[in-house]
Design a protein around this motif. Sequence first.
Motif, PDB file in Angstrom:
ATOM      1  N   MET A   1       0.842  -1.177   0.000  1.00 57.00           N
ATOM      2  CA  MET A   1       0.000   0.000   0.000  1.00 57.00           C
ATOM      3  C   MET A   1       0.884   1.236   0.000  1.00 57.00           C
ATOM      4  O   MET A   1       1.833   1.330   0.757  1.00 57.00           O
ATOM      5  CB  MET A   1      -0.906  -0.023   1.227  1.00 57.00           C
ATOM      6  N   ALA A   2       0.560   2.194  -0.834  1.00 56.40           N
ATOM      7  CA  ALA A   2       1.346   3.422  -0.930  1.00 56.40           C
ATOM      8  C   ALA A   2       1.115   4.295   0.295  1.00 56.40           C
ATOM      9  O   ALA A   2       0.013   4.426   0.788  1.00 56.40           O
ATOM     10  CB  ALA A   2       0.962   4.177  -2.194  1.00 56.40           C
ATOM     11  N   GLU A   3       2.195   4.861   0.781  1.00 56.51           N
ATOM     12  CA  GLU A   3       2.123   5.779   1.925  1.00 56.51           C
ATOM     13  C   GLU A   3       1.824   7.182   1.427  1.00 56.51           C
ATOM     14  O   GLU A   3       2.014   7.489   0.257  1.00 56.51           O
ATOM     15  CB  GLU A   3       3.464   5.771   2.676  1.00 56.51           C
ATOM     16  N   ILE A  36      -7.304  10.843   4.500  1.00 54.03           N
ATOM     17  CA  ILE A  36      -8.643  10.316   4.205  1.00 54.03           C
ATOM     18  C   ILE A  36      -8.601   9.376   3.012  1.00 54.03           C
ATOM     19  O   ILE A  36      -9.155   8.268   3.064  1.00 54.03           O
ATOM     20  CB  ILE A  36      -9.638  11.477   3.962  1.00 54.03           C
ATOM     21  N   HIS A  37      -7.926   9.779   1.947  1.00 54.45           N
ATOM     22  CA  HIS A  37      -7.871   8.934   0.754  1.00 54.45           C
ATOM     23  C   HIS A  37      -7.107   7.637   1.015  1.00 54.45           C
ATOM     24  O   HIS A  37      -7.495   6.575   0.532  1.00 54.45           O
ATOM     25  CB  HIS A  37      -7.271   9.715  -0.415  1.00 54.45           C
ATOM     26  N   GLU A  38      -6.037   7.730   1.777  1.00 51.88           N
ATOM     27  CA  GLU A  38      -5.258   6.528   2.078  1.00 51.88           C
ATOM     28  C   GLU A  38      -6.063   5.551   2.947  1.00 51.88           C
ATOM     29  O   GLU A  38      -6.066   4.349   2.701  1.00 51.88           O
ATOM     30  CB  GLU A  38      -3.954   6.908   2.775  1.00 51.88           C
ATOM     31  N   VAL A  39      -6.750   6.067   3.960  1.00 52.15           N
ATOM     32  CA  VAL A  39      -7.545   5.204   4.834  1.00 52.15           C
ATOM     33  C   VAL A  39      -8.724   4.613   4.056  1.00 52.15           C
ATOM     34  O   VAL A  39      -9.073   3.446   4.246  1.00 52.15           O
ATOM     35  CB  VAL A  39      -8.012   5.969   6.096  1.00 52.15           C
ATOM     36  N   ALA A  40      -9.323   5.373   3.162  1.00 52.53           N
ATOM     37  CA  ALA A  40     -10.435   4.855   2.352  1.00 52.53           C
ATOM     38  C   ALA A  40     -10.002   3.646   1.528  1.00 52.53           C
ATOM     39  O   ALA A  40     -10.769   2.685   1.373  1.00 52.53           O
ATOM     40  CB  ALA A  40     -10.987   5.949   1.446  1.00 52.53           C
ATOM     41  N   ARG A  41      -8.766   3.670   1.041  1.00 56.84           N
ATOM     42  CA  ARG A  41      -8.251   2.543   0.260  1.00 56.84           C
ATOM     43  C   ARG A  41      -8.038   1.291   1.102  1.00 56.84           C
ATOM     44  O   ARG A  41      -7.888   0.198   0.568  1.00 56.84           O
ATOM     45  CB  ARG A  41      -6.950   2.933  -0.445  1.00 56.84           C
ATOM     46  N   MET A  42      -8.040   1.449   2.421  1.00 60.92           N
ATOM     47  CA  MET A  42      -7.844   0.305   3.312  1.00 60.92           C
ATOM     48  C   MET A  42      -9.130  -0.515   3.474  1.00 60.92           C
ATOM     49  O   MET A  42      -9.095  -1.610   4.014  1.00 60.92           O
ATOM     50  CB  MET A  42      -7.339   0.784   4.674  1.00 60.92           C
ATOM     51  N   LYS A  46     -15.268  -0.628  10.520  1.00 63.97           N
ATOM     52  CA  LYS A  46     -15.611  -0.093  11.841  1.00 63.97           C
ATOM     53  C   LYS A  46     -15.093   1.329  12.005  1.00 63.97           C
ATOM     54  O   LYS A  46     -13.944   1.627  11.691  1.00 63.97           O
ATOM     55  CB  LYS A  46     -15.024  -0.971  12.935  1.00 63.97           C
ATOM     56  N   ASP A  47     -15.958   2.192  12.543  1.00 62.70           N
ATOM     57  CA  ASP A  47     -15.584   3.590  12.763  1.00 62.70           C
ATOM     58  C   ASP A  47     -14.353   3.709  13.654  1.00 62.70           C
ATOM     59  O   ASP A  47     -13.498   4.561  13.427  1.00 62.70           O
ATOM     60  CB  ASP A  47     -16.738   4.367  13.397  1.00 62.70           C
ATOM     61  N   GLU A  48     -14.259   2.847  14.654  1.00 60.45           N
ATOM     62  CA  GLU A  48     -13.112   2.907  15.570  1.00 60.45           C
ATOM     63  C   GLU A  48     -11.795   2.640  14.834  1.00 60.45           C
ATOM     64  O   GLU A  48     -10.800   3.323  15.060  1.00 60.45           O
ATOM     65  CB  GLU A  48     -13.296   1.910  16.712  1.00 60.45           C
ATOM     66  N   GLU A  49     -11.798   1.656  13.944  1.00 62.29           N
ATOM     67  CA  GLU A  49     -10.592   1.343  13.166  1.00 62.29           C
ATOM     68  C   GLU A  49     -10.237   2.491  12.223  1.00 62.29           C
ATOM     69  O   GLU A  49      -9.071   2.834  12.063  1.00 62.29           O
ATOM     70  CB  GLU A  49     -10.797   0.065  12.349  1.00 62.29           C
ATOM     71  N   ILE A  50     -11.262   3.074  11.606  1.00 64.27           N
ATOM     72  CA  ILE A  50     -11.043   4.197  10.687  1.00 64.27           C
ATOM     73  C   ILE A  50     -10.432   5.372  11.447  1.00 64.27           C
ATOM     74  O   ILE A  50      -9.436   5.956  11.017  1.00 64.27           O
ATOM     75  CB  ILE A  50     -12.362   4.601  10.000  1.00 64.27           C
ATOM     76  N   ALA A  51     -11.030   5.699  12.603  1.00 62.27           N
ATOM     77  CA  ALA A  51     -10.523   6.817  13.414  1.00 62.27           C
ATOM     78  C   ALA A  51      -9.098   6.542  13.880  1.00 62.27           C
ATOM     79  O   ALA A  51      -8.254   7.446  13.881  1.00 62.27           O
ATOM     80  CB  ALA A  51     -11.441   7.071  14.604  1.00 62.27           C
ATOM     81  N   ARG A  78     -15.880  12.407  11.085  1.00 63.15           N
ATOM     82  CA  ARG A  78     -16.985  13.109  10.419  1.00 63.15           C
ATOM     83  C   ARG A  78     -16.541  13.552   9.020  1.00 63.15           C
ATOM     84  O   ARG A  78     -17.268  13.368   8.039  1.00 63.15           O
ATOM     85  CB  ARG A  78     -17.405  14.317  11.259  1.00 63.15           C
ATOM     86  N   GLU A  79     -15.338  14.123   8.921  1.00 62.87           N
ATOM     87  CA  GLU A  79     -14.823  14.560   7.621  1.00 62.87           C
ATOM     88  C   GLU A  79     -14.618  13.372   6.689  1.00 62.87           C
ATOM     89  O   GLU A  79     -14.930  13.442   5.501  1.00 62.87           O
ATOM     90  CB  GLU A  79     -13.515  15.328   7.794  1.00 62.87           C
ATOM     91  N   TYR A  80     -14.105  12.290   7.223  1.00 61.00           N
ATOM     92  CA  TYR A  80     -13.893  11.067   6.442  1.00 61.00           C
ATOM     93  C   TYR A  80     -15.223  10.566   5.884  1.00 61.00           C
ATOM     94  O   TYR A  80     -15.343  10.284   4.689  1.00 61.00           O
ATOM     95  CB  TYR A  80     -13.253   9.991   7.330  1.00 61.00           C
ATOM     96  N   THR A  81     -16.232  10.460   6.746  1.00 62.35           N
ATOM     97  CA  THR A  81     -17.535   9.949   6.337  1.00 62.35           C
ATOM     98  C   THR A  81     -18.141  10.845   5.271  1.00 62.35           C
ATOM     99  O   THR A  81     -18.676  10.342   4.269  1.00 62.35           O
ATOM    100  CB  THR A  81     -18.469   9.859   7.563  1.00 62.35           C
TER     101      THR A  81
END
Length: 86
Positions: A1-3, A36-42, A46-51, A78-81
């Motif tokens: 995964m790209a950093e 946000i874009h990097e986490v979305a690709r993951m 679960k909200d907890e994991e995303i946060a 909130r911004e991510y969602t």
Amino acid sequence: MAEMKKPCCAAEAMRRIRQIDVGGINVGLTMLDDAIHEVARMNLIKDEEIADELMKKLRIYNYIPKSAEQQYRSATLREYTHEVTL
């Protein structure tokens, strides 16, 4: 995964600041859009994991006070969602 690609200089880092509401205060976060874009690709569910992932990535470039950590978690989630559901 790209950093997240590290900014080449302070000027580029400044262009990557996004202001969001954190507990009623406007706060500028560097590299928020990249995080946000990097986490979305993951593809986390679960909200907890995303946060957790957002905070881990944002701490690299931003100071997040321990006393306001929960407010930052809520605000960035909130911004991510909002960003991911567009």
